[in-house]
Design a protein around this motif. Structure first.
Motif, PDB file in Angstrom:
ATOM      1  N   LEU A  25       0.831  -1.205   0.000  1.00 56.67           N
ATOM      2  CA  LEU A  25       0.000   0.000   0.000  1.00 56.67           C
ATOM      3  C   LEU A  25       0.865   1.254   0.000  1.00 56.67           C
ATOM      4  N   VAL A  26       1.947   1.234   0.757  1.00 57.90           N
ATOM      5  CA  VAL A  26       2.845   2.385   0.808  1.00 57.90           C
ATOM      6  C   VAL A  26       3.411   2.678  -0.583  1.00 57.90           C
ATOM      7  N   LEU A  27       3.827   1.640  -1.279  1.00 59.01           N
ATOM      8  CA  LEU A  27       4.387   1.819  -2.618  1.00 59.01           C
ATOM      9  C   LEU A  27       3.330   2.279  -3.616  1.00 59.01           C
ATOM     10  N   LEU A  28       2.160   1.664  -3.572  1.00 62.97           N
ATOM     11  CA  LEU A  28       1.112   2.005  -4.539  1.00 62.97           C
ATOM     12  C   LEU A  28       0.590   3.424  -4.332  1.00 62.97           C
ATOM     13  N   THR A  29       0.455   3.844  -3.079  1.00 55.98           N
ATOM     14  CA  THR A  29      -0.019   5.209  -2.832  1.00 55.98           C
ATOM     15  C   THR A  29       1.026   6.236  -3.255  1.00 55.98           C
ATOM     16  N   ALA A  30       2.306   5.916  -3.063  1.00 48.76           N
ATOM     17  CA  ALA A  30       3.358   6.815  -3.531  1.00 48.76           C
ATOM     18  C   ALA A  30       3.327   6.940  -5.046  1.00 48.76           C
ATOM     19  N   GLY A 116       3.670   8.038  10.496  1.00 53.02           N
ATOM     20  CA  GLY A 116       4.766   7.227  11.011  1.00 53.02           C
ATOM     21  C   GLY A 116       4.419   6.589  12.346  1.00 53.02           C
ATOM     22  N   GLY A 117       3.523   7.247  13.096  1.00 50.89           N
ATOM     23  CA  GLY A 117       3.022   6.677  14.346  1.00 50.89           C
ATOM     24  C   GLY A 117       1.683   5.997  14.180  1.00 50.89           C
ATOM     25  N   ASN A 118       1.251   5.810  12.910  1.00 55.44           N
ATOM     26  CA  ASN A 118      -0.027   5.151  12.585  1.00 55.44           C
ATOM     27  C   ASN A 118      -1.231   5.875  13.175  1.00 55.44           C
ATOM     28  N   ARG A 119      -1.152   7.207  13.272  1.00 53.49           N
ATOM     29  CA  ARG A 119      -2.286   7.993  13.768  1.00 53.49           C
ATOM     30  C   ARG A 119      -3.135   8.467  12.580  1.00 53.49           C
ATOM     31  N   ILE A 120      -3.760   7.519  11.910  1.00 53.08           N
ATOM     32  CA  ILE A 120      -4.516   7.830  10.692  1.00 53.08           C
ATOM     33  C   ILE A 120      -5.752   8.663  11.013  1.00 53.08           C
ATOM     34  N   THR A 121      -6.533   8.237  11.995  1.00 59.26           N
ATOM     35  CA  THR A 121      -7.751   8.965  12.352  1.00 59.26           C
ATOM     36  C   THR A 121      -7.428  10.374  12.818  1.00 59.26           C
ATOM     37  N   LEU A 122      -6.409  10.520  13.629  1.00 58.08           N
ATOM     38  CA  LEU A 122      -6.012  11.848  14.098  1.00 58.08           C
ATOM     39  C   LEU A 122      -5.629  12.738  12.922  1.00 58.08           C
ATOM     40  N   ALA A 229      12.276  14.245   1.368  1.00 62.93           N
ATOM     41  CA  ALA A 229      13.198  13.180   1.764  1.00 62.93           C
ATOM     42  C   ALA A 229      12.891  12.676   3.172  1.00 62.93           C
ATOM     43  N   VAL A 230      12.692  13.593   4.111  1.00 64.24           N
ATOM     44  CA  VAL A 230      12.405  13.184   5.490  1.00 64.24           C
ATOM     45  C   VAL A 230      11.038  12.520   5.567  1.00 64.24           C
ATOM     46  N   GLY A 231      10.048  13.104   4.884  1.00 63.12           N
ATOM     47  CA  GLY A 231       8.711  12.521   4.891  1.00 63.12           C
ATOM     48  C   GLY A 231       8.699  11.130   4.279  1.00 63.12           C
ATOM     49  N   ALA A 232       9.430  10.930   3.193  1.00 62.21           N
ATOM     50  CA  ALA A 232       9.504   9.605   2.567  1.00 62.21           C
ATOM     51  C   ALA A 232      10.120   8.592   3.521  1.00 62.21           C
ATOM     52  N   ALA A 233      11.132   9.012   4.272  1.00 61.26           N
ATOM     53  CA  ALA A 233      11.751   8.107   5.243  1.00 61.26           C
ATOM     54  C   ALA A 233      10.749   7.709   6.331  1.00 61.26           C
ATOM     55  N   LEU A 234       9.916   8.666   6.760  1.00 62.53           N
ATOM     56  CA  LEU A 234       8.909   8.351   7.771  1.00 62.53           C
ATOM     57  C   LEU A 234       7.832   7.424   7.216  1.00 62.53           C
ATOM     58  N   LEU A 235       7.410   7.674   5.989  1.00 66.38           N
ATOM     59  CA  LEU A 235       6.350   6.863   5.391  1.00 66.38           C
ATOM     60  C   LEU A 235       6.829   5.479   5.004  1.00 66.38           C
ATOM     61  N   ALA A 236       8.124   5.324   4.830  1.00 70.44           N
ATOM     62  CA  ALA A 236       8.669   4.041   4.384  1.00 70.44           C
ATOM     63  C   ALA A 236       8.828   3.042   5.513  1.00 70.44           C
ATOM     64  N   GLY A 237       8.427   3.400   6.725  1.00 73.23           N
ATOM     65  CA  GLY A 237       8.576   2.496   7.856  1.00 73.23           C
ATOM     66  C   GLY A 237       8.018   1.104   7.610  1.00 73.23           C
ATOM     67  N   PRO A 238       6.766   0.985   7.106  1.00 72.91           N
ATOM     68  CA  PRO A 238       6.224  -0.368   6.855  1.00 72.91           C
ATOM     69  C   PRO A 238       7.031  -1.174   5.853  1.00 72.91           C
ATOM     70  N   LEU A 239       7.731  -0.508   4.940  1.00 71.62           N
ATOM     71  CA  LEU A 239       8.550  -1.235   3.970  1.00 71.62           C
ATOM     72  C   LEU A 239       9.725  -1.931   4.648  1.00 71.62           C
ATOM     73  N   LEU A 240      10.182  -1.358   5.756  1.00 75.16           N
ATOM     74  CA  LEU A 240      11.330  -1.925   6.464  1.00 75.16           C
ATOM     75  C   LEU A 240      10.914  -2.953   7.502  1.00 75.16           C
ATOM     76  N   LEU A 245       4.599  -8.200   0.319  1.00 76.89           N
ATOM     77  CA  LEU A 245       3.245  -8.743   0.256  1.00 76.89           C
ATOM     78  C   LEU A 245       3.192 -10.019   1.060  1.00 76.89           C
ATOM     79  N   THR A 246       2.267 -10.079   2.017  1.00 79.77           N
ATOM     80  CA  THR A 246       2.114 -11.266   2.838  1.00 79.77           C
ATOM     81  C   THR A 246       0.803 -11.958   2.492  1.00 79.77           C
ATOM     82  N   GLY A 247       0.619 -13.113   3.083  1.00 78.10           N
ATOM     83  CA  GLY A 247      -0.596 -13.844   2.809  1.00 78.10           C
ATOM     84  C   GLY A 247      -1.839 -13.079   3.206  1.00 78.10           C
TER      85      GLY A 247
END
Length: 252
Positions: A25-30, A116-122, A229-240, A245-247
């Motif tokens: 999702l992170v890659l596709l949204t980017a 980066g802290g997964n505060r989507i609703t906030l 650059a900084v924002g991309a590093a924060l958003l890339a957390g799930p990639l690391l 792709l998992t089951g």
């Protein structure tokens, strides 16, 4: 009256962290945000969101520096105007002019920090609150309609959409601000080279300071590229954090 339990539930919903999004999702949204910014037809529409952030930056800087804010106008050609009164020179005016081109990228960076802290609703509710505040400052019909549509979409997603849709919307929006904040600076540089924007923020800053307009355009670009650059590093957390792709992410 709202019960204590209801307030507690609202507080938990607002400030609780959501699960990490799938790395895919992170890659596709980017990629989606990059396409929207790069393609002229989509950019002409989506650029209105960048203009809202741009003029909001002017307005916030004007208020923080003690200037009297008279209102904001948003136009159908994606241009905008923020009117404030105060001393025509000095730090207040300089900061007000400086804030416009860097505001979309800095808003995107703040959004990346929340995601980066997964505060989507906030993130979504803060966006609604900021758009509502700007609505009170807008002084033309198109600007009101633009903010109502933008704010309405964010509100509907935050209230009714599934967590997966909210995550996709939030990540796409933040990627868009980070990437989209860079393009207007290059557009400004190109248009200035053709003599088409003699009253741009950079030119007004050049008249107020010892530094040429090109330097201010460079400052805009450096700030926005750094935010990207900084924002991309924060958003890339799930990639690391795991495989692409998992089951659990596979279509059912």
């Amino acid at each position: 009256m709202v019960s204590i339990d209801g307030l507690g539930d609202l507080w938990d919903r607002l400030f609780s962290a959501q699960p990490d999004p799938p790395p895919l999702l992170v890659l596709l949204t980017a990629l989606a945000a990059l396409v929207v910014v790069a393609v002229r037809s989509s950019w002409r529409i989506a650029r209105n969101a960048v203009t809202i952030a741009h003029e909001g930056g002017h307005a916030l800087a004007a208020l923080l520096t003690g200037r009297r804010l008279h209102g904001i106008r948003l136009h159908s050609d994606t241009s905008g105007l923020t009117l404030s009164a105060g001393h025509p020179t000095g730090p207040g005016m300089i900061l007000t002019l400086l804030a416009g081109y860097v505001a979309p990228s800095l808003v995107g960076l703040a959004g990346a920090w929340l995601l980066g802290g997964n505060r989507i609703t906030l993130l979504l509710w803060v966006a609604v609150a900021l758009l509502l505040a700007l609505l009170l400052l807008v002084r033309n019909v198109f600007g009101v309609l633009s903010l109502l549509v933008t704010g309405g979409v964010v509100l509907l997603v935050s209230w009714y959409a599934s967590p997966q849709v909210q995550a996709a919307f939030a990540w796409t929006s933040v990627w868009f601000l980070l990437i989209g904040g860079v393009r207007p600076v290059f557009e400004l540089r190109r248009m200035r080279s053709r003599g088409r924007m003699p009253e741009s923020d950079a030119d007004q800053l050049a008249r107020l300071t010892p530094f040429p307009a090109l330097l201010w355009v460079t400052v805009f670009g450096l700030v926005n590229l750094t935010a990207l650059a900084v924002g991309a590093a924060l958003l890339a957390g799930p990639l690391l954090a795991g495989p692409l792709l998992t089951g659990a992410d596979l279509p059912r």
